[in-house]
Design a protein around this motif. Structure first.
Motif, PDB file in Angstrom:
ATOM      1  N   ILE A 146      46.262  39.931  53.093  1.00 52.91           N
ATOM      2  CA  ILE A 146      45.403  40.506  52.063  1.00 52.91           C
ATOM      3  C   ILE A 146      46.251  41.458  51.230  1.00 52.91           C
ATOM      4  O   ILE A 146      46.860  42.391  51.764  1.00 52.91           O
ATOM      5  CB  ILE A 146      44.210  41.273  52.660  1.00 52.91           C
ATOM      6  N   ALA A 147      46.314  41.190  49.947  1.00 56.51           N
ATOM      7  CA  ALA A 147      47.091  42.023  49.027  1.00 56.51           C
ATOM      8  C   ALA A 147      46.143  42.772  48.092  1.00 56.51           C
ATOM      9  O   ALA A 147      45.024  42.320  47.831  1.00 56.51           O
ATOM     10  CB  ALA A 147      48.061  41.176  48.225  1.00 56.51           C
ATOM     11  N   ALA A 148      46.597  43.921  47.607  1.00 53.75           N
ATOM     12  CA  ALA A 148      45.768  44.740  46.720  1.00 53.75           C
ATOM     13  C   ALA A 148      46.618  45.312  45.607  1.00 53.75           C
ATOM     14  O   ALA A 148      47.795  45.637  45.802  1.00 53.75           O
ATOM     15  CB  ALA A 148      45.104  45.873  47.508  1.00 53.75           C
ATOM     16  N   LYS A 152      45.081  44.606  36.310  1.00 54.14           N
ATOM     17  CA  LYS A 152      45.937  44.309  35.160  1.00 54.14           C
ATOM     18  C   LYS A 152      47.357  43.942  35.578  1.00 54.14           C
ATOM     19  O   LYS A 152      48.125  43.391  34.779  1.00 54.14           O
ATOM     20  CB  LYS A 152      45.964  45.501  34.199  1.00 54.14           C
ATOM     21  N   GLU A 153      47.726  44.252  36.827  1.00 59.92           N
ATOM     22  CA  GLU A 153      49.075  43.962  37.315  1.00 59.92           C
ATOM     23  C   GLU A 153      49.129  42.704  38.178  1.00 59.92           C
ATOM     24  O   GLU A 153      50.185  42.346  38.695  1.00 59.92           O
ATOM     25  CB  GLU A 153      49.599  45.171  38.093  1.00 59.92           C
ATOM     26  N   ILE A 154      47.969  42.042  38.366  1.00 59.92           N
ATOM     27  CA  ILE A 154      47.922  40.788  39.114  1.00 59.92           C
ATOM     28  C   ILE A 154      47.824  39.651  38.102  1.00 59.92           C
ATOM     29  O   ILE A 154      46.781  39.438  37.481  1.00 59.92           O
ATOM     30  CB  ILE A 154      46.739  40.767  40.091  1.00 59.92           C
ATOM     31  N   SER A 172      39.374  38.484  44.738  1.00 60.38           N
ATOM     32  CA  SER A 172      38.072  39.139  44.744  1.00 60.38           C
ATOM     33  C   SER A 172      37.647  39.477  43.326  1.00 60.38           C
ATOM     34  O   SER A 172      38.415  39.339  42.366  1.00 60.38           O
ATOM     35  CB  SER A 172      38.150  40.430  45.557  1.00 60.38           C
ATOM     36  N   LEU A 173      36.441  39.958  43.191  1.00 59.80           N
ATOM     37  CA  LEU A 173      36.025  40.593  41.953  1.00 59.80           C
ATOM     38  C   LEU A 173      36.773  41.905  41.788  1.00 59.80           C
ATOM     39  O   LEU A 173      37.239  42.504  42.766  1.00 59.80           O
ATOM     40  CB  LEU A 173      34.514  40.848  41.973  1.00 59.80           C
ATOM     41  N   ALA A 174      36.901  42.359  40.570  1.00 58.59           N
ATOM     42  CA  ALA A 174      37.546  43.645  40.327  1.00 58.59           C
ATOM     43  C   ALA A 174      36.566  44.779  40.608  1.00 58.59           C
ATOM     44  O   ALA A 174      35.399  44.719  40.222  1.00 58.59           O
ATOM     45  CB  ALA A 174      38.042  43.730  38.889  1.00 58.59           C
ATOM     46  N   LYS A 177      38.781  48.650  38.678  1.00 52.68           N
ATOM     47  CA  LYS A 177      39.987  48.112  38.039  1.00 52.68           C
ATOM     48  C   LYS A 177      41.039  47.632  39.039  1.00 52.68           C
ATOM     49  O   LYS A 177      42.203  47.440  38.686  1.00 52.68           O
ATOM     50  CB  LYS A 177      40.601  49.138  37.078  1.00 52.68           C
ATOM     51  N   SER A 178      40.622  47.429  40.304  1.00 53.08           N
ATOM     52  CA  SER A 178      41.533  46.894  41.313  1.00 53.08           C
ATOM     53  C   SER A 178      40.980  45.583  41.854  1.00 53.08           C
ATOM     54  O   SER A 178      39.793  45.295  41.753  1.00 53.08           O
ATOM     55  CB  SER A 178      41.728  47.896  42.460  1.00 53.08           C
ATOM     56  N   ARG A 179      41.869  44.796  42.447  1.00 50.78           N
ATOM     57  CA  ARG A 179      41.490  43.466  42.920  1.00 50.78           C
ATOM     58  C   ARG A 179      42.225  43.159  44.226  1.00 50.78           C
ATOM     59  O   ARG A 179      43.315  43.690  44.485  1.00 50.78           O
ATOM     60  CB  ARG A 179      41.864  42.430  41.851  1.00 50.78           C
ATOM     61  N   LEU A 180      41.624  42.309  45.052  1.00 51.88           N
ATOM     62  CA  LEU A 180      42.247  41.857  46.287  1.00 51.88           C
ATOM     63  C   LEU A 180      42.660  40.391  46.147  1.00 51.88           C
ATOM     64  O   LEU A 180      42.014  39.617  45.440  1.00 51.88           O
ATOM     65  CB  LEU A 180      41.287  41.988  47.475  1.00 51.88           C
ATOM     66  N   ILE A 181      43.735  40.029  46.842  1.00 52.47           N
ATOM     67  CA  ILE A 181      44.202  38.646  46.927  1.00 52.47           C
ATOM     68  C   ILE A 181      44.150  38.244  48.398  1.00 52.47           C
ATOM     69  O   ILE A 181      44.654  38.968  49.272  1.00 52.47           O
ATOM     70  CB  ILE A 181      45.638  38.503  46.405  1.00 52.47           C
ATOM     71  N   PHE A 182      43.555  37.073  48.682  1.00 52.72           N
ATOM     72  CA  PHE A 182      43.430  36.593  50.054  1.00 52.72           C
ATOM     73  C   PHE A 182      44.293  35.344  50.242  1.00 52.72           C
ATOM     74  O   PHE A 182      44.208  34.394  49.461  1.00 52.72           O
ATOM     75  CB  PHE A 182      41.977  36.258  50.375  1.00 52.72           C
ATOM     76  N   SER A 183      45.119  35.361  51.275  1.00 56.75           N
ATOM     77  CA  SER A 183      45.961  34.208  51.574  1.00 56.75           C
ATOM     78  C   SER A 183      46.264  34.230  53.067  1.00 56.75           C
ATOM     79  O   SER A 183      45.628  34.981  53.825  1.00 56.75           O
ATOM     80  CB  SER A 183      47.247  34.268  50.736  1.00 56.75           C
TER      81      SER A 183
END
Length: 382
Positions: A146-148, A152-154, A172-174, A177-183
């Motif tokens: 899980i990345a965070a 705007k930087e993803i 994820s939804l923002a 102004k932050s977002r998660l990436i799941f892998s």
């Protein structure tokens, strides 16, 4: 500066490092940290060994331990930054979490293989992210990743890096102004291009760069201009290449000064390793005249121990634009220099380092400039 953070329902005291920086608007955590910890609290409460990459000031490490009521969780923090590691240790102690199982690894260490969850704060440097993902691609078992980061930087390229090295990601939804990436890791055994090497212009040297070192593929324009104003001669000076990066300034100085001894200093483990490799590969006979130190500027250096400090100071810390690191470098350079010693720097003209040096040293002269950069020299008076 705000130091009280609420992460996963726990109130923590978190300090940004260095402790004495003057920018009161900066804090030791962000909304991406908040979002990530909230998700862990809801979805991964049973994780027992968590690998955290790029935990800037220890906010994630502290919060992960605070969430664990059984006190059996192990956190391994993998970071390129000496300052970040020192901040992590300080903040763990500040929140009475120093007895918890926390392992700090630098960015060139081997990763533990027994982790059951991997967290990533997206670094500013895309090449460094690719390097880290290539390490994760070597895992033989599937581990959730899980990345965070700030939304705007993803970028699309960020997600492509995940799919290339590990599993196809989702986002994820923002929130704030932050977002998660799941892998997850997929044992793809992908390698990345780092470290890279390139020829140093107008020399016979070849420069090696690890992934998280500034200007990875060629000589940056500031260093190129500074190279015209480096010292030379036969004096047996003790010189410090402060914020050395790949060591290209110290390397060129060493070639011009046969009796000098040079200490290469940077807070980045990859920078110090790059600088050492570049002396070993290009001037191996001078290696005995060199030291390579990872430090917070010159914090651990003895006073009155250097004749000359060379410096191309940064004007950012991770994603934050700030001049406090430059000011710290100037103050500590004055402490470290002997009476009559010189600090020689290059900086963007608009940053007005001349005024800072005049205020601190009482003297400063311009020894070179162009439309973008100024090279300045100041002397420590007795």
């Amino acid at each position: 500066m705000t130091t009280e953070a609420v992460l996963g329902g726990h109130t923590l005291t978190l300090h940004r490092f260095p402790l004495d920086q003057k920018n009161r608007s900066l804090q030791a955590w962000d909304s991406a940290d908040e979002y990530l910890i909230e998700h862990i609290q809801n979805e991964h409460t049973n994780a027992q060994h968590i690998l955290v990459l790029n935990d800037s000031f220890g906010a994630l490490s502290c919060a992960l331990h605070a969430l664990d009521t059984q006190t059996s969780r192990k956190v391994t923090s993998f970071n390129d930054s000496y300052v970040s590691q020192q901040a992590c240790l300080y903040n763990l102690k500040e929140n009475e979490l120093e007895s918890r199982q926390t392992v700090l690894l630098d960015s060139l260490s081997d990763l533990p293989s027994d982790v059951d969850l991997i967290l990533i704060k997206i670094p500013k440097n895309a090449g460094f992210l690719q390097y880290q993902l290539s390490l994760l691609s070597q895992f033989e078992h599937d581990v959730p990743v899980i990345a965070a980061g700030k939304a705007k930087e993803i970028h699309t390229s960020t997600l492509k890096s995940f799919s290339h090295f590990i599993a196809e990601p989702s986002t994820s939804l923002a929130v704030k102004k932050s977002r998660l990436i799941f892998s997850q890791t997929k044992h793809k055994k992908q390698t990345c291009k780092f470290p890279v090497s390139w020829p140093l212009e107008k020399t016979e040297f070849t420069v090696l760069n690890h992934a998280n070192v500034f200007s990875r593929d060629s000589l940056d324009i500031g260093a190129r201009f500074f190279s015209n104003y480096l010292p030379q001669g036969k004096k047996p000076l003790r010189i410090i290449d402060l914020g050395c990066g790949n060591g290209v300034i110290g390397l060129q100085t060493l070639a011009k000064m046969p009796n000098a001894k040079i200490t290469f200093v940077d807070e980045s483990a990859m920078a110090v390793a790059s600088a050492k490799a570049n002396i070993e590969n290009n001037l191996p006979e001078r290696l005995q005249n060199c030291e390579f130190v990872q430090d917070d500027c010159l914090t651990d250096f003895a006073p009155n121990s250097a004749d000359l400090v060379l410096c191309n100071p940064p004007f950012h810390q991770a994603q934050a634009i700030t001049d406090h690191i430059a000011w710290q470098m100037f103050v500590q350079a004055k402490q470290t220099l002997r009476s009559g010693g010189e600090l020689r720097i290059i900086g963007n003209r608009h940053l007005d380092y001349q005024e800072k040096l005049l205020r601190l040293f009482g003297n400063c002269k311009v020894i070179g400039n162009n439309k973008k950069f100024t090279v300045l020299s100041t002397t420590k008076r007795g």
